[in-house]
Every structure is written in structure tokens, then in C-alpha cells.
Design a protein around this motif. Structure first.
Motif, PDB file in Angstrom:
ATOM      1  N   LEU A   1     -12.235  13.064  -8.151  1.00 25.40           N
ATOM      2  CA  LEU A   1     -12.369  12.679  -7.110  1.00 25.40           C
ATOM      3  C   LEU A   1     -10.820  11.639  -7.314  1.00 25.40           C
ATOM      4  N   ARG A   2     -11.649  10.736  -8.463  1.00 19.56           N
ATOM      5  CA  ARG A   2     -10.787   9.935  -8.510  1.00 19.56           C
ATOM      6  C   ARG A   2      -9.361  10.003  -8.881  1.00 19.56           C
ATOM      7  N   ARG A   3      -8.490  11.337  -9.275  1.00 16.88           N
ATOM      8  CA  ARG A   3      -7.665  11.560  -9.914  1.00 16.88           C
ATOM      9  C   ARG A   3      -6.384  11.871  -8.323  1.00 16.88           C
ATOM     10  N   LEU A   4      -8.231  12.334  -7.359  1.00 14.90           N
ATOM     11  CA  LEU A   4      -6.729  13.035  -6.509  1.00 14.90           C
ATOM     12  C   LEU A   4      -7.242  11.750  -5.654  1.00 14.90           C
ATOM     13  N   ALA A   5      -7.463  10.401  -5.342  1.00 17.36           N
ATOM     14  CA  ALA A   5      -7.259   9.661  -4.803  1.00 17.36           C
ATOM     15  C   ALA A   5      -6.108   8.727  -4.924  1.00 17.36           C
ATOM     16  N   PHE A   6      -5.588   8.973  -6.974  1.00 14.91           N
ATOM     17  CA  PHE A   6      -4.866   8.161  -6.976  1.00 14.91           C
ATOM     18  C   PHE A   6      -3.027   8.836  -6.007  1.00 14.91           C
ATOM     19  N   ASN A   7      -3.910  10.098  -6.819  1.00 13.28           N
ATOM     20  CA  ASN A   7      -2.678  10.970  -6.144  1.00 13.28           C
ATOM     21  C   ASN A   7      -2.107  10.927  -5.311  1.00 13.28           C
ATOM     22  N   SER A   8      -3.756  11.185  -3.894  1.00 17.84           N
ATOM     23  CA  SER A   8      -2.985  10.735  -2.573  1.00 17.84           C
ATOM     24  C   SER A   8      -1.845   9.730  -2.168  1.00 17.84           C
ATOM     25  N   ARG A   9      -2.716   8.272  -2.217  1.00 24.17           N
ATOM     26  CA  ARG A   9      -2.762   6.879  -2.436  1.00 24.17           C
ATOM     27  C   ARG A   9      -0.972   7.078  -2.581  1.00 24.17           C
ATOM     28  N   TYR A  10      -0.970   7.388  -4.454  1.00 25.07           N
ATOM     29  CA  TYR A  10       0.689   7.201  -4.776  1.00 25.07           C
ATOM     30  C   TYR A  10       1.570   7.871  -3.913  1.00 25.07           C
ATOM     31  N   LEU A  11       1.360   8.687  -3.580  1.00 26.84           N
ATOM     32  CA  LEU A  11       2.620   9.525  -2.836  1.00 26.84           C
ATOM     33  C   LEU A  11       2.775   9.028  -1.454  1.00 26.84           C
ATOM     34  N   SER A  12       1.142   8.803  -0.775  1.00 30.40           N
ATOM     35  CA  SER A  12       1.465   7.779   1.071  1.00 30.40           C
ATOM     36  C   SER A  12       2.537   7.673   0.806  1.00 30.40           C
ATOM     37  N   ARG A  13       2.262   6.412  -0.270  1.00 29.86           N
ATOM     38  CA  ARG A  13       2.610   5.025  -0.290  1.00 29.86           C
ATOM     39  C   ARG A  13       3.951   4.680  -0.753  1.00 29.86           C
ATOM     40  N   GLY A  14       4.443   5.696  -2.132  1.00 32.89           N
ATOM     41  CA  GLY A  14       5.435   6.114  -2.224  1.00 32.89           C
ATOM     42  C   GLY A  14       6.323   6.368  -1.191  1.00 32.89           C
ATOM     43  N   LEU A  15       5.894   7.151  -0.325  1.00 28.96           N
ATOM     44  CA  LEU A  15       7.017   8.238   0.100  1.00 28.96           C
ATOM     45  C   LEU A  15       7.332   6.475   1.852  1.00 28.96           C
ATOM     46  N   LYS A  16       6.350   5.785   2.271  1.00 29.64           N
ATOM     47  CA  LYS A  16       7.213   4.730   2.905  1.00 29.64           C
ATOM     48  C   LYS A  16       7.756   3.258   2.693  1.00 29.64           C
ATOM     49  N   LYS A  17       7.617   3.649   1.266  1.00 32.26           N
ATOM     50  CA  LYS A  17       8.242   2.676   0.247  1.00 32.26           C
ATOM     51  C   LYS A  17       9.781   3.597   0.216  1.00 32.26           C
ATOM     52  N   LEU A  18      10.355   4.283  -0.458  1.00 30.04           N
ATOM     53  CA  LEU A  18      10.830   5.031  -0.026  1.00 30.04           C
ATOM     54  C   LEU A  18      12.541   5.528   1.628  1.00 30.04           C
ATOM     55  N   GLY A  19      10.948   5.208   2.502  1.00 26.58           N
ATOM     56  CA  GLY A  19      11.974   5.201   4.034  1.00 26.58           C
ATOM     57  C   GLY A  19      11.970   6.240   4.605  1.00 26.58           C
ATOM     58  N   PHE A  20      10.480   6.496   3.999  1.00 23.20           N
ATOM     59  CA  PHE A  20      10.441   8.113   4.701  1.00 23.20           C
ATOM     60  C   PHE A  20       9.143   7.899   6.593  1.00 23.20           C
ATOM     61  N   ILE A  21       9.458   8.398   7.238  1.00 19.44           N
ATOM     62  CA  ILE A  21       8.054   8.811   8.456  1.00 19.44           C
ATOM     63  C   ILE A  21       7.152   9.628   8.015  1.00 19.44           C
ATOM     64  N   THR A  22       5.739   8.799   7.613  1.00 16.64           N
ATOM     65  CA  THR A  22       5.375   9.677   7.196  1.00 16.64           C
ATOM     66  C   THR A  22       4.009   9.295   8.162  1.00 16.64           C
ATOM     67  N   TYR A  23       3.258  10.301   8.894  1.00 18.42           N
ATOM     68  CA  TYR A  23       1.865  10.403   9.771  1.00 18.42           C
ATOM     69  C   TYR A  23       0.200   9.646   7.968  1.00 18.42           C
TER      70      TYR A  23
ATOM     71  N   ALA B   1      13.037  13.966  -6.332  1.00 22.69           N
ATOM     72  CA  ALA B   1      12.890  14.706  -5.265  1.00 22.69           C
ATOM     73  C   ALA B   1      13.621  14.412  -3.523  1.00 22.69           C
ATOM     74  N   CYS B   2      12.037  13.940  -2.949  1.00 21.88           N
ATOM     75  CA  CYS B   2      12.422  14.159  -1.826  1.00 21.88           C
ATOM     76  C   CYS B   2      13.217  12.511  -1.195  1.00 21.88           C
ATOM     77  N   ASP B   3      13.544  11.731  -2.370  1.00 16.60           N
ATOM     78  CA  ASP B   3      14.557  10.993  -2.672  1.00 16.60           C
ATOM     79  C   ASP B   3      15.978  11.571  -2.456  1.00 16.60           C
ATOM     80  N   GLU B   4      16.220  12.215  -2.963  1.00 15.79           N
ATOM     81  CA  GLU B   4      17.481  12.970  -3.039  1.00 15.79           C
ATOM     82  C   GLU B   4      17.868  13.036  -2.368  1.00 15.79           C
ATOM     83  N   ILE B   5      16.471  14.599  -1.785  1.00 20.22           N
ATOM     84  CA  ILE B   5      17.166  15.420  -0.770  1.00 20.22           C
ATOM     85  C   ILE B   5      17.236  14.687   0.342  1.00 20.22           C
TER      86      ILE B   5
END
Length: 674
Positions: free
Chosen positions: A548-570, A638-642
Motif C-alpha cells: 500500500l505504501r509503495r503504491l502511494a509513493f509511486n502514484s504521487r511521484y509520477l503525478s507530481r513529477g509529470l506536472k513539474k515537467l510541464g505536462f497537463i495531467t488530471y 521517457a515522457c520528458d524526451e517524447i
């Protein structure tokens, strides 16, 4: 520190991520023997214990350790499925690296998914793209639609055989000639490469793709005979229980020996077995409800339960983005239905005031009952229902509440009990909780839980209980084992094993609830079949909590990381579903292809109309506890480059470099707000 591969001197340097030619698989006996011998040699050499699965990169020297130790020397006779067929022991667990579930012993990469007490629910914004993105998206669809109509006009006159099923013939009207048919032929077919890719094996941390090629512009496709192992960021395997080995898999295997594969197992009256009784009692205990009813299909759970709850003279108020199974069930019920704007509590309250004051159409009599149906976690948006506000409205307007937790149960909350657990709300205050076992629990089917009198009525009036087939023993055992692994077991299991096919515990729901006073709490030992002997890390709930705690970390990390890279996420920061907006129809295919054809292949899910609106196509990342922090790093790189190549970094907020995001992962996850 020597890598696991280095312990095997005859192993070539290679990665699990590559294409393999299909060759006959060797016998399981010789395979298991090789696994045992290689692991014994690894332990004899005193292998060091890495803290995490190495990064999945073909270009680094660490790459070779991404594959299981024993499989390197055995690979000459394997079919490319680089997975050991036995569960690792406590001695082996850090000397082998698994493609089903990545090792990550770094406690910094953990997070507890919960809502801060007293804080308002997070408002999930949907950022608007620049005007040129909106304009060019509409122009792209207009161009595709115009070209499609021209091709249809010409084709029906010069190649009528291709349009036979779309034209009147022999006195019959065309069976399928509406816009859906046009969209499928002229738009979706162009990007069919993104959908329905054949796979084989377990959809765990990685997945094996069966390579295919099309020679007629995606009308048909052909398998090439090769396979590619890719990082899997596309499956609803939230807690990583989609495993072919481990404590749950061992329990299922033992259950197969005892019960076989016949549907229903040991049959009792009404198509129910002792396993069903025990599973329903455990589900009720897990959810903190009085009783539950399990069904063999998640879609059928909604579509058959809702008609048993409401009918003519009743009103269903539904979120506009509710799942198709909910919409279908409401139509079958004959009840009136009104919709409110997605997760907009002001819109919901205004609608409640209107329908209560106006009553039924024409007669204006009071509604027999008002049922509000929402989802805990919306699978296309990644948003969590604003449950605290819904509960305030429930106390004020006295309606019944039905929550579909297909995606939130087992994935959200400090104890994995769904949105009620996440927001710290007593589940008994919610009238009905529905969910599925296909996501977090690695099984199949669905459930509905609530007050015992209501569940008894559903057993009689719901069509799934009367007419549908019952759930098979292997599926039920997987549900019980995985759910008990999340809960933990209150007392040691009996040591004695019984060979009788009727040895499952026949436990009433009331007895289960009395066994443990507080919710959420562990499962009483009597809730599990007496022969089920789970490993200690599953019985004490420690592995379930870690997942549960690993899933929570991965979820927040990817969501917030994509926003900081400049992507529009929901979506919500704690959602394991992270939608990244692509908008353009042409970018869907390119994004999917560029991710899959990277040095480390990545499998993603592209979502388009009719699952979303025509202009908000997206790629939907699905996180899992099986992923490591390094896996998420690979996805972000990968998302950053693409994203730079396809011009999909359209978020107007502060932007970070990819290296800063990766280096600041822990701070990014633990920050209250970004």
C-alpha cells in the motif's frame, strides 16, 4: 557489491527487455531444478543483498542484473519468459530480481495514502491547454472527418463490395451505419496500433508482448513470432498481486488440488459453497459492513444490483462520468435519472433542492426514494469523490448513497479500505459499497456490501445471484488470500492440514464481525480455510502494508513529477491512475509507438473517444506497488524526451528539469502542496 548476474560466471550479459524468438519451452521439472541449483550456488557464494531492483536500462552495466539470476544460464532452453516458476524464500528474495514484482527496500520510497483530518478535500483542476492546441486539435478531426466522408462517397461507387455491410441490400437495412461505424473505420483504425496488443504471461511489473505487424493499414494484423518484454505501466495491478508465484499463488494452487476448477466448488443450496460463505464474510469484515454479496462479474454487479434497489417512482442522481455499468443498471431499473456535473458538489446540491421541491414529474408526488451513485475513483479522470462533502449533503437531504469502488478499493487509504478509509469516514454511514476484485486483488468478479437486510433483498431480487454462474474456487481463494494479506490475520493459522474437499471454514458474517471489535482490523483466523497456510509476512499484514505504501509513493511521484515537467495531467495526487493529456489524434499513435520502441520498451494505455470526449484524448498511466522508484524514473525520462518532440508540455506552471525531479522525488512526494 556483486550483482546477482555476476554470481553466475557462465551467464551472458543481457536484459529482460528485448525481442525473443519463440522456441519450445523446456519441462517444468528441469526448469525448477535449475532454479533451485542456481539459487543454492548464489547463497553459497554469500551474495550481497541489494536494496532495490536495478534500473531497467539496456545501456548500463547494471542492466544485466534486471534479469533473474537462475534464468541467465537456463535461457538457452527457455521461451523468453524470464520469470522463475517458484516463489523466492526469505533467503532468496534479495539475491534474485523479479520481473513480476520489483524489490525496493528503501523505506524513503514509501508514503501513506490518507486525507489530512480537518483539511478540505483536494480540488482537482483540469488545466486548459493553449488556444493553438485546442484549435489544431479541432482542425485535425475536421480534416480526418472530411477525408473519411470523401473516401466513403467514392468507395461506395467504385468499390461497393467493401461497403456491403453498410448499404441496404436484399430488402435489409444496414445493420451498422451510424457515426460509431464511421469513427471506427476512418479514425480509430488509423491508431489501432495503440489498442488490443496481444500479450502473454503475467501482467506484473513487466509484461511480454507478442510482436505483430499489419500490411493493410491496421485492418488486420499478423504475429511475427517474436516477443518483447516491456515495462508495464498499463495494468490495473495496483497492489502487485498479479503474480504467478508467492503466498497467494501457492494458496490457489493448493485450492485447485482440493476443489478442482468446477464452478462453485462444493455445491450447497442456491449455488453457493462454503468458500462463498467465507469469502462474503471476509469481504464484509474488510469493508466494515454487516454483510456482502459477491458476483462472478464486476460489470454485472452494477447492472443487476441497481434494478434490485430502485424502480419506477424512484430517482437516481448520477455523476456525469459514472461507468457504463452504472448507466446500464439505471436504465434496466426503470427509475428516473438526473445527472450532476462531475464531482461538483454545488451542482449536486442545487439538483437535490430542485428534485426534492418538485417531486415526481406530472404528479409532483414525493419520490419513493432518492439514490445517489458516485464512484470512489474515476478511472478516466483519476479523481477521487469529494466524500466528506457528499456525507454532509446526505445528512442534510436524507438520500441513499451508493459508491462504486472498483478502482479505489485496495488502492486508496492507509489500510487499503477505499475512499471511506482515505477520508476517515465510518463505512457504516454509507448505505452501499460496491467494488471489484479484478484490480487490487488480482482476481475476478465484484461485490456489494451494506446493511444485512438490504443485502438479503439483493440476493432475492438481483439477477446476478439467481441467474449468473457462481464464482470458481480458484478465484475465491485468490480473493481470500490477497484480502487477508492486506488485513493481516489476528491469530496463527492452524498447523493441521486437511485433505477433505469440504474443509473450508463455514463462517457467518455476524461471527466475523464479533471476532474483531474495531474497524479496520485484522481478519480472524476462522475467516480463512483451515488448510490455507500463508507465509508469515502475509499473515501479519506487513507485506500488505508495504505494498500500500509503495503504491502511494509511486502514484504521487509520477503525478507530481509529470506536472513539474510541464505536462497537463488530471486527477488526484494520490490516485494510482494518472492521465496525461495528448489532445491531438495523431499524437496518440506517436506517443504509444515511441514509448514502446524505446531502448527500454514501455507499454502504455492510450484512451480516446468514446471513453473520453473527442478532443481530450490521453495516455493513462496505471501505477502498481510492483514498480520501483527506478521504474518511475524511466517513465518520467521517457515522457520528458517524447514530450519535447511531440510538443505536449502545455502546463503553464513552474517547470523543473528531469534530473531535479528525480533527485527530489522524496521531497516532491512528501510535500503538502506543489
Amino acid at each position: 557489491m556483486p550483482s546477482p548476474i555476476a554470481l553466475n560466471p557462465i551467464s551472458p550479459t543481457k536484459s529482460m527487455f528485448k525481442k525473443r524468438s519463440s522456441t519450445p519451452m523446456a519441462s517444468a521439472t528441469s526448469y525448477l531444478s535449475a532454479v533451485s541449483q542456481a539459487d543454492a550456488r548464489a547463497r553459497a557464494h554469500g551474495a550481497a543483498t541489494p536494496t532495490a531492483t536495478p534500473a531497467l536500462s539496456l545501456s548500463s552495466s547494471v542492466t544485466s542484473s534486471s534479469e533473474d539470476t537462475v534464468l541467465d544460464e537456463y535461457d538457452n532452453n527457455s521461451d523468453g519468459l524470464t520469470l522463475p516458476l517458484v516463489a523466492p524464500t526469505s533467503e532468496q528474495v534479495f539475491t534474485t530480481v523479479h520481473s513480476e514484482f520489483g524489490h525496493c527496500a528503501n523505506e524513503s520510497f514509501r508514503y501513506t495514502s490518507s486525507h489530512r483530518l480537518g483539511a478540505p478535500a483536494q480540488e482537482t483542476e483540469e488545466p486548459e491547454p493553449p488556444y493553438y492546441i485546442v484549435l489544431t486539435t479541432y482542425l485535425s478531426y475536421i480534416l480526418l472527418i472530411c477525408i473519411g466522408h470523401v473516401r466513403d462517397f467514392v468507395g461506395k461507387r467504385f468499390h461497393p463490395s467493401f461497403y456491403y455491410h453498410l448499404m441496404p441490400h436484399d430488402g435489409y437495412a444496414p445493420l451498422n451505419s451510424d457515426f460509431d461505424s464511421f469513427y471506427t473505420r476512418r479514425l480509430k483504425t488509423r491508431i489501432d496500433e495503440c489498442f488490443s496488443h496481444p500479450v502473454t504471461g503475467v501482467p506484473g511489473r513487466t509484461i511480454m508482448l507478442l510482436d505483430r505487424v499489419s500490411y493493410d493499414h491496421n485492418i488486420t494484423s499478423h504475429l511475427t513470432g517474436t516477443k518483447t518484454r516491456a515495462l508495464n505501466i498499463s495494468s490495473y495491478n495496483y497492489l502487485g498481486f498479479a503474480q504467478a508465484r508467492g503466498g497467494c499463488a501457492d494458496a490457489v494452487e493448493e485450492g485447485l488440488r482440493r476443489y478442482g476448477v468446477a464452478v462453485g466448488g462444493t455445491r450447497l443450496e442456491g449455488g453457493t459453497s462454503e468458500l462463498h460463505v467465507a469469502a462474503e464474510a471476509l469481504v464484509a469484515r474488510f469493508l466494515g459492513q454487516e454483510d456482502s454479496l459477491i458476483s462472478s462479474m464486476g460489470f454485472a454487479t452494477n447492472s443487476t444490483v441497481i434494478p434490485a434497489l430502485v424502480g419506477k417512482g424512484c430517482l437516481v442522481i448520477s455523476d456525469e462520468l459514472n461507468h457504463a455499468s452504472i448507466r446500464f443498471g439505471v436504465r434496466l431499473s426503470g427509475a428516473s435519472v438526473r445527472m450532476f456535473k462531475h464531482n461538483d458538489m454545488e451542482s449536486l446540491e442545487n439538483l437535490l433542492k430542485e428534485v426534492i421541491s418538485q417531486g415526481q414529474p406530472k404528479t409532483h408526488r414525493p419520490w419513493k426514494k432518492i439514490l445517489i451513485i458516485v464512484e470512489g475513483l474515476y478511472s478516466m479522470e483519476g479523481t477521487l469523490v469529494n466524500l466528506p462533502r457528499v456525507m454532509e449533503l446526505k445528512k442534510k437531504y436524507k438520500f441513499y448513497l451508493f459508491i462504486d469502488e472498483a478502482h479505489s478499493i485496495g488502492a486508496i487509504g492507509p489500510h487499503g479500505r477505499g475512499v471511506a478509509d482515505y477520508f476517515g469516514i465510518n463505512p457504516r454511514e454509507i448505505d452501499l459499497l460496491m467494488g471489484t476484485f479484478t484490480k487490487s486483488f488480482g482476481a475476478a468478479g465484484g461485490y456489494v456490501a451494506g446493511n444485512k437486510s438490504v443485502i438479503d433483498r439483493i440476493r432475492l431480487r438481483g439477477h446476478s445471484g439467481t441467474y449468473a454462474e457462481s464464482m470458481g474456487p480458484p478465484v475465491i481463494i485468490q480473493i481470500v488470500a490477497s484480502m487477508a494479506s492486506i488485513m493481516g490475520v489476528a491469530s496463527p493459522l492452524p498447523l493441521a492440514r486437511h485433505s477433505s474437499h469440504t474443509s473450508a471454514s463455514s463462517v457467518s458474517t455476524v461471527g466475523l464481525l464479533e471476532a474483531t471489535e474495531h474497524h479496520p482490523g485484522p481478519a480472524p483466523a476462522s475467516a480463512l480455510p483451515s488448510w490455507m497456510d500463508l507465509p508469515i509476512e502475509l499473515r501479519d499484514g506487513s507485506e500488505g502494508l508495504t505494498r500500500l505504501r509503495r503504491l502511494a509513493f509511486n502514484s504521487r511521484y509520477l503525478s507530481r513529477g509529470l506536472k513539474k515537467l510541464g505536462f497537463i495531467t488530471y486527477g488526484h495526487d494520490d490516485s494510482p491512475i494518472v492521465p496525461l493529456l495528448l489532445f491531438h489524434p495523431g499524437k496518440m499513435r506517436m506517443f504509444h509507438r515511441m514509448m514502446k520502441h524505446r531502448e527500454t520498451p514501455i507499454v502504455v494505455v492510450v484512451v480516446a473517444y468514446p471513453a473520453t470526449s473527442l478532443t481530450t484524448s490521453r495516455v493513462r498511466f496505471c501505477l502498481s506497488a510492483a514498480h520501483t522508484k527506478d521504474d518511475v524514473d524511466i517513465v518520467l525520462r521517457a515522457c520528458d524526451e517524447i514530450g519535447d518532440l511531440l510538443d505536449i508540455k502545455n502546463y503553464s506552471g513552474e517547470r523543473w528539469s528531469i534530473q531535479r525531479v528525480i533527485d527530489s522525488a522524496v521531497e516532491l512526494v512528501n510535500a503538502e502542496d506543489i
